[in-house]
Design an enzyme around this catalytic site. Structure first.
Site, PDB file in Angstrom:
ATOM      1  N   ASP A 180       3.980  -0.928  11.487  1.00 32.57           N
ATOM      2  CA  ASP A 180       3.678   0.451  11.236  1.00 32.57           C
ATOM      3  C   ASP A 180       2.854   1.018  12.486  1.00 32.57           C
ATOM      4  O   ASP A 180       2.222   0.169  13.117  1.00 32.57           O
ATOM      5  CB  ASP A 180       2.396   0.182  10.064  1.00 32.57           C
ATOM      6  N   SER A 234       6.759   7.333  13.200  1.00 29.62           N
ATOM      7  CA  SER A 234       6.286   5.985  12.636  1.00 29.62           C
ATOM      8  C   SER A 234       7.362   5.117  13.231  1.00 29.62           C
ATOM      9  O   SER A 234       8.195   5.184  13.986  1.00 29.62           O
ATOM     10  CB  SER A 234       6.777   6.121  11.204  1.00 29.62           C
ATOM     11  N   ARG A 292      -1.241  12.430  10.238  1.00 25.64           N
ATOM     12  CA  ARG A 292      -0.011  13.321  10.628  1.00 25.64           C
ATOM     13  C   ARG A 292       0.211  14.408   9.404  1.00 25.64           C
ATOM     14  O   ARG A 292      -0.399  14.198   8.316  1.00 25.64           O
ATOM     15  CB  ARG A 292       1.245  12.591  10.633  1.00 25.64           C
ATOM     16  N   ARG A 330       9.113   2.916  11.329  1.00 26.10           N
ATOM     17  CA  ARG A 330      10.137   2.503  10.310  1.00 26.10           C
ATOM     18  C   ARG A 330      11.596   2.208  11.161  1.00 26.10           C
ATOM     19  O   ARG A 330      12.139   3.364  11.717  1.00 26.10           O
ATOM     20  CB  ARG A 330      10.481   3.533   9.215  1.00 26.10           C
ATOM     21  N   ASP A 354       0.930  -1.171  -0.012  1.00 23.55           N
ATOM     22  CA  ASP A 354      -0.150  -0.103   0.064  1.00 23.55           C
ATOM     23  C   ASP A 354       1.104   1.188  -0.182  1.00 23.55           C
ATOM     24  O   ASP A 354       0.396   2.423  -0.368  1.00 23.55           O
ATOM     25  CB  ASP A 354      -0.744   0.113   1.187  1.00 23.55           C
ATOM     26  N   HIS A 355       2.052   1.153   0.359  1.00 28.21           N
ATOM     27  CA  HIS A 355       2.902   2.676   0.623  1.00 28.21           C
ATOM     28  C   HIS A 355       3.538   2.798  -0.751  1.00 28.21           C
ATOM     29  O   HIS A 355       3.984   4.083  -0.852  1.00 28.21           O
ATOM     30  CB  HIS A 355       3.881   2.391   1.864  1.00 28.21           C
TER      31      HIS A 355
HETATM   32  C1  MIC Z   1       3.656   6.551   8.169  1.00 28.48           C
HETATM   33  O1  MIC Z   1       2.684   6.638   8.420  1.00 28.48           O
HETATM   34  O2  MIC Z   1       4.612   7.404   8.502  1.00 28.48           O
HETATM   35  C2  MIC Z   1       3.909   5.200   7.904  1.00 28.48           C
HETATM   36  C3  MIC Z   1       4.897   5.180   6.480  1.00 28.48           C
HETATM   37  O3  MIC Z   1       3.054   4.210   7.733  1.00 28.48           O
HETATM   38  C4  MIC Z   1       5.001   4.444   8.860  1.00 28.48           C
HETATM   39  C5  MIC Z   1       5.703   3.317   8.577  1.00 28.48           C
HETATM   40  C6  MIC Z   1       6.810   3.372   7.564  1.00 28.48           C
HETATM   41  O4  MIC Z   1       7.648   4.410   7.728  1.00 28.48           O
HETATM   42  O5  MIC Z   1       6.851   2.515   6.584  1.00 28.48           O
HETATM   43  C7  MIC Z   1       4.490   4.412  10.468  1.00 28.48           C
HETATM   44  O6  MIC Z   1       3.421   4.900  10.636  1.00 28.48           O
HETATM   45  O7  MIC Z   1       4.918   3.313  10.994  1.00 28.48           O
HETATM   46 FE1  SF4 Z   2      -0.323   4.591   4.997  1.00 27.26          FE
HETATM   47 FE2  SF4 Z   2       0.747   5.368   7.070  1.00 27.26          FE
HETATM   48 FE3  SF4 Z   2      -0.910   7.098   5.852  1.00 27.26          FE
HETATM   49 FE4  SF4 Z   2      -1.934   5.095   7.208  1.00 27.26          FE
HETATM   50  S1  SF4 Z   2      -0.685   6.705   8.016  1.00 27.26           S
HETATM   51  S2  SF4 Z   2      -2.367   5.774   5.260  1.00 27.26           S
HETATM   52  S3  SF4 Z   2      -0.277   3.672   6.925  1.00 27.26           S
HETATM   53  S4  SF4 Z   2       1.166   6.242   5.426  1.00 27.26           S
END
Ligand code: MIC
Ligand code: SF4
Length: 755
Positions: free
Chosen positions: A160, A643, A448, A645, A95-96
């Site tokens: 995540d 996040s 966010r 990550r 999805d990312h």
């Molecule tokens: C995000 O919302 O920042 C992400 C991308 O979903 C991250 C995970 C990632 O960095 O792949 C998260 O929230 O953990």
């Molecule tokens: Fe995707 Fe993270 Fe955004 Fe949710 S907050 S839609 S998991 S990038």
């Protein structure tokens, strides 16, 4: 029938006895959070009255979820663990990695070509190790999990931070780094510090313009981005039960933005309805049989102050819609004050884009309520002033809203529908003109809004709101517009007012989907070959990190002293860098490029102490690495917020940073650092942050006697020949100290398996 129903049955069979035992041990009624946690103690973990915020406890989560951007690292690590198959049901969701540009069909086609290598890798690893695989276009991990896997009273972890979304269906669902996921998939215990408990009592009932999102926007304003750290937030009260299950999901989802370990709600009729609507009547039936265990004991909600560490009460009948931002999700402004605040702070008033979607707000209810506003554009002869973009949460949602005519309504207001994926929420938005870096305002229903997150433009002021407010504001195109009180002028020059939104919690004709995009793994995957091209720019097999050398760390150079907010977006940016998430060396070229250097207020410009020149952070660090010199990163409060990550921990590790010393850490990031064999330390006295100078060489003393609970000594050797000693605290327990010594937690697993 639900996936993994046998596993769910087994969990439910065990719950009554575990709850009774825990109640006896603690000698008092239990919160829901405690019930779920105690029902998931690892088999080798002795029952005890664990100190909240103190004791580390071993748990056995029921399942694991991973999204494509983090799954690559999680699975590269899992492949090193040497297990033939995952020990608990696990899934991967693509999805990312899908850029939003032209619209769903073209974008998806483009992504599956551009990232073919990565999707093929994830697909084949999943197939080999028994992991369910959700193909690109199937939907956003948390929406797909809520629709298919979450179950009341269950415990899951996911790579995540918004894994917490599943709390909407009464789970304890926690975001972790890939190394943690790897442990659980390898059948090991998962360790968590017993969380503190925050109880949020919801009284009254939502109505009119107010939505579940406003509850959490308000909570974020109260608790701020740090306020939930180390705590589970448990919602209860008549306001909770009167809300939809997906609305609860929204609230839990954004618990990540206050740093909460997770959030949850007790099992109720809304969850039963949702389970039935999503084809899981079997789970609802099982849950009904033990429903008293799937919520707190009645005494708890009657006298919450006695059982929670902190209690907050919010009256939904009085709650106003909120708009949070810019640049941080906890800057909460009620809609009635927005105009004043916007003018006072010089926020750009014209709204350029409204964006609907993300894992936070992409349910059927969200979209149906947004549609009720979009419909008024034609019925009131209005013209939507801002661009309007939508990312449906899953193929099931997209298919159903298309069938129900919602997409046609959006089409009439000129909306663009992107793939069922994260898209702009994670910076995968090819926004035309963003490179000009113009000051502009966007409003979205995501969670966010850190600087540069959506479109890479530091001058985009991003505001977070409910889907309803996003839609109304996109129609008005004006940040000072309050849809509750203000009017608009339509195309005929008449004054019109938007009616409050309305919608359906669940589709009246049921959900429908043609191809959900799921691929089951091979029953026996031993013959499946996972190939990684050694010349690939996107995937790289991992080499184990070296063991600790057994001595104090002396002569570390200060790499950067980061000032102010330093989220994982600052440490390892997403957007264009997502493509290197499976290649540690390549992604390391983004290390800390967003962090502000305290000594010159610039990003990605730091002094190389070896030659006195200013260069980028990655280049400077590579120069130290080449010279065989270790470094230290210094940070401010809540370092690593945001996040899960683990690249934000693995990149410094890979490039030779030895210590990260901050005023405080965000939970997931601190654990990620520990797991990867780094030293994550905090100033005993926060004022010592000011003692760190640009040319400092730092020694860490006391490592040969590294013990839980005792601080380490740091010697700051300044360039003028003087030196000072400071103390640094840490939260390592004995096992985590072993991770440090071994060079990484994974090195220990690998050794255990080799034996
Ligand atoms: C995000 O919302 O920042 C992400 C991308 O979903 C991250 C995970 C990632 O960095 O792949 C998260 O929230 O953990
Ligand atoms: Fe995707 Fe993270 Fe955004 Fe949710 S907050 S839609 S998991 S990038």
């Amino acid at each position: 029938m639900a996936f993994d129903i046998e596993m769910i049955k087994k969990v439910y069979q065990g719950i009554p006895a575990s709850v009774a035992a825990a109640r006896k041990e603690l000698g008092r009624p239990l919160t829901l959070t405690e019930k779920i946690l105690f029902a998931h103690l690892h088999k080798d973990q002795q029952l005890g009255n664990f100190g909240r915020g103190q004791s580390y406890v071993d748990f056995a989560p029921d399942r694991v979820a991973m999204q494509d951007a983090t799954a690559q690292m999680a699975l590269l690590q899992f492949m090193q663990a040497g297990r033939p198959r995952v020990a608990v049901p696990s899934t991967v969701h693509c999805d990312h990695l899908i850029t939003a540009k032209e619209g769903a069909a073209i974008d998806l086609q483009f992504a599956t070509t551009e990232s073919k290598e990565v999707f093929d890798f994830l697909g084949s690893v999943s197939n080999k190790y028994g992991i369910g695989f959700w193909k690109p276009g199937a939907g956003i991990i948390h929406q797909v999990v809520l629709e298919n896997y979450a179950f009341p009273g269950g415990m899951m972890i996911g790579t995540d931070s918004h894994t917490v979304n599943a709390g909407g269906l009464g789970m304890i669902a926690i975001g972790v780094g890939g190394a943690d996921a790897c442990d659980v998939m390898a059948g090991l215990a998962w360790e968590l510090k017993m969380p503190k408990l925050i109880g949020i009592k919801l009284t009254g009932k939502l109505s009119g313009w107010t939505a579940p999102k406003d509850v959490v926007l308000k909570v974020a304003g109260i608790l701020t981005v740090k306020g939930g750290t180390g705590a589970v937030v448990e919602y209860f009260g008549e306001g909770a039960t009167s809300m939809s299950c997906t609305g609860k999901g929204t609230i839990c989802n954004m618990g990540a933005e206050i740093g909460a370990t997770t959030s949850t709600f007790g099992y109720d009729a809304s969850m039963e309805r949702y389970l039935k609507a999503t084809g899981r009547a079997d789970v609802a039936e099982l849950a009904n049989e033990i429903k008293e265990h799937l919520t707190a004991d009645p005494e708890v909600y009657a006298n919450p102050e006695k059982y929670f560490d902190q209690v907050i009460e919010i009256n939904l009948s009085e709650l106003e819609p909120h708009v949070n931002g810019p640049f941080t999700p906890d800057l909460a402004t009620p809609i009635s004050k927005l105009k004043e605040e916007a003018i006072k702070n010089d926020w750009p008033l014209k709204i350029s884009v409204g964006l609907l979607g993300s894992c936070t707000n992409s349910s059927y209810e969200d979209i149906s309520r947004a549609v009720s506003l979009a419909k008024q554009v034609s019925s009131k002869n209005l013209k939507a002033k801002a661009e309007y973009l939508i990312n449906p949460g899953s193929e099931q949602i997209r298919f159903t809203i298309k069938r129900d005519g919602f997409l046609d309504v959006f089409d009439q207001i000129g909306a663009k529908v992107f793939t069922n994926a994260c898209g702009p929420c994670i910076g995968m938005w090819d926004r035309m003109g963003a490179e000009k870096k113009e000051k502009n305002t966007i409003i979205h229903s995501f969670n966010r809004n850190f600087a540069k997150r959506a479109d890479g433009n530091p001058n985009t002021y991003a505001f977070v709101a409910s889907p309803e407010i996003v839609t109304a504001m996109a129609i008005a195109g004006d940040l000072t517009f309050n849809p509750l009180t203000d009017t608009l002028i339509n195309e005929n020059g008449e004054t019109v007012k938007l009616d409050p939104p309305s919608g359906d919690e669940l589709p009246l004709n049921g959900f429908a989907v043609d191809d959900p995009g799921y691929q089951a793994p091979a029953a026996d995957g031993t013959g499946v070959i996972v190939a990684v091209d050694p010349t690939s720019k996107r995937l790289q097999l991992l080499d184990p990190f070296p063991e600790w050398e057994g001595t104090d760390l002396k002569g570390l150079k200060l790499l950067i002293k980061a000032k102010g907010k330093c989220t994982t977006d600052h440490i390892s940016m997403a957007g264009p860098w997502l493509k290197f998430r499976g290649h540690l060396d390549n992604i390391s070229n983004n290390m800390l490029i967003g962090a502000v250097n305290c000594f010159n207020d610039k990003t990605d410009s730091i002094k190389n102490q070896l030659n006195g020149e200013y260069n980028t952070v990655p280049n400077t660090q590579r120069a130290y690495k080449a010279a065989g010199i270790g470094t230290i990163v210094v940070g401010d409060e809540n370092y690593g917020e945001g996040s899960s990550r683990e690249h934000a921990a693995m990149e410094p590790r890979h490039l030779g940073v030895r210590v990260v010393l901050t005023k405080s850490f965000a939970r997931i990031h601190e654990t990620n650092l520990k797991k990867q064999g780094m030293l994550a330390l905090t100033f005993s006295d926060k004022n010592d942050y000011d003692k760190i100078q640009e040319d400092d060489t730092i020694d860490v003393i006391g490592l040969t006697n590294f013990t839980p609970g005792s601080p380490l000594k740091l010697v700051l050797n300044h360039s003028n020949g003087t030196s000072e000693e400071i103390l640094a605290n840490h939260t390592y327990n004995q096992q985590q100290i072993e991770w440090f010594k071994a060079g990484a937690a994974l090195n220990i697993i690998r050794k255990q398996i080799a034996i």
